[in-house]
Write a protein that holds these residues in place. Structure first.
Motif, mmCIF file in Angstrom:
data_model
loop_
_atom_site.group_PDB
_atom_site.id
_atom_site.type_symbol
_atom_site.label_atom_id
_atom_site.label_comp_id
_atom_site.label_asym_id
_atom_site.label_seq_id
_atom_site.Cartn_x
_atom_site.Cartn_y
_atom_site.Cartn_z
ATOM 1 N N GLU A 283 0.920 -1.108 -0.169
ATOM 2 C CA GLU A 283 -0.021 0.228 -0.093
ATOM 3 C C GLU A 283 0.954 1.255 -0.046
ATOM 4 N N GLU A 284 1.897 1.222 0.498
ATOM 5 C CA GLU A 284 2.978 2.322 0.653
ATOM 6 C C GLU A 284 3.157 2.500 -0.743
ATOM 7 N N ASP B 72 0.842 4.090 -3.342
ATOM 8 C CA ASP B 72 0.789 5.630 -3.023
ATOM 9 C C ASP B 72 2.122 6.327 -3.752
ATOM 10 N N CYS C 272 1.282 6.654 -7.245
ATOM 11 C CA CYS C 272 0.036 7.659 -7.249
ATOM 12 C C CYS C 272 0.762 8.975 -7.305
ATOM 13 N N GLU C 273 1.699 9.088 -6.546
ATOM 14 C CA GLU C 273 2.413 10.232 -6.422
ATOM 15 C C GLU C 273 3.168 10.596 -7.793
ATOM 16 N N LYS D 210 -3.471 10.573 -3.697
ATOM 17 C CA LYS D 210 -3.030 9.500 -2.569
ATOM 18 C C LYS D 210 -4.238 8.675 -2.580
ATOM 19 N N GLY D 211 -3.968 7.288 -2.274
ATOM 20 C CA GLY D 211 -5.085 6.227 -2.077
ATOM 21 C C GLY D 211 -5.766 5.965 -3.355
ATOM 22 N N LYS E 292 -5.196 2.013 -4.262
ATOM 23 C CA LYS E 292 -5.736 1.328 -3.380
ATOM 24 C C LYS E 292 -7.348 1.118 -3.368
#
Length: 317
Positions: A126-127, A130, A133-134, A140-141, A144
């Motif tokens: 999950e880290e 993200d 995503c960035e 963010k998220g 997920k």
């Protein structure tokens, strides 16, 4: 050819963050694979996972594999084998519901350690999503959330061992394929290599580094990024010496999750490059297709999903 990308995650916390994010971006766009170091999972814990996995194979699986090899007359291979792999495996499911308690032959300690390992890998997955995503300019998220079905994501582990093979030129440890799911986290044997990925038409070794986790992107991330990131074909070459351990954990969409390209990426890419848009589908439908076509090219799978979408449109959740 450029060196295989190895990312030091400690550098995300300091002045080197921007350069490290660029490394991750380059790895996702040009490799589909990278290796992470200093990822937060303690080294001594990883050593315990490795030790218990190897002990379990020796005690519970090695003899079974030898019997399978004998029963299929694989010792003195004359022709190439294209319909099976030289591997000994078992599968664990963690989410939405664990099956670890039901797997036979696992010691109490091994069950406990694998449960804990799954929790650490889930957090790391999950880290990493993200961080992707960035780099993609998504909130963010987003990734997920895209993986969430009614019961959240699916998450499971394939524990594999690749014993010494007398005819590695005749049978693969694992045939070439792309992974169907989301993001894959692999703890591989630190001594015995064999994992390769296809880059620019050539097979490249994924280096076995102690205490690293190998990351690769699955087909679903290719769809969500509308091809900006691509899943990459990879395989395992059988070796004549040493048994290679492989613990691959798959953080995938929930079976009922609806997968489709992120609108913000689609708009950007189509405007810039007149790029095709990937299909929209329910993950479970893709998996049914993948089960029959795993060792074939991924493009016809995407085309089949697109054809299905044209006849049976899916509402976005």
């Amino acid at each position: 050819m450029a060196n295989f990308p190895v990312i030091n995650m400690e550098n995300l916390n300091g002045e080197e963050r921007a350069a490290t994010m660029d490394q991750i971006k380059d790895a996702c766009e040009n490799w589909g694979f990278f290796e992470v170091m200093n990822h937060g999972i303690p080294h001594d814990f990883m050593d315990t996972v490795e030790r218990l996995t190897k002990e379990h194979y020796k005690k519970c699986m090695e003899q079974r594999f030898k019997e399978l090899v004998a029963s299929k007359a694989l010792e003195g291979l004359q022709a190439e084998v294209t319909d099976m792999d030289w591997e000994s495996t078992f599968h664990l499911r963690h989410l939405p519901q664990s099956n670890i308690a039901e797997i036979p032959d696992l010691s109490v300690e091994y069950r406990k350690v694998m449960k804990e390992f799954a929790l650490k890998l889930e957090k790391l997955a999950e880290e990493l999503l993200d961080l992707l995503c960035e780099n993609l300019g998504l909130e963010k998220g987003y990734l997920k959330k895209a993986f969430y079905g009614e019961k959240g994501p699916t998450f499971g582990t394939k524990v594999a061992n690749y014993p010494p093979c007398p005819a590695p030129e005749k049978i693969k440890g694992l045939r070439a394929h792309t992974d169907a799911g989301g993001i894959i986290l692999l703890l591989q044997d630190p001594q015995v290599g064999g994992l390769q990925l296809l880059k620019d038409g050539a097979w490249v070794d994924v280096p076995p580094l102690r205490h690293s986790i190998v990351i690769n992107l699955g087909d679903q991330l290719e769809v969500i990024t509308n091809g900006k990131y691509k899943s990459v074909e990879h395989r395992v070459i059988a070796q004549t010496d040493g048994t290679r351990m492989s613990i691959a954990s798959f953080y995938n969409p929930g079976s009922d999750a609806v997968i489709y390209p992120a609108p913000v990426l689609t708009e950007e890419q189509v405007a810039e490059e007149k790029k095709k848009v990937y299909p929209k589908f329910v993950f479970e439908d893709y998996m049914k297709l993948y089960a029959a076509l795993k060792f074939q090219a991924k493009e016809p799978r995407f085309e089949a999903m697109k054809a299905r979408e044209a006849t049976t449109p899916i509402a976005t959740a």
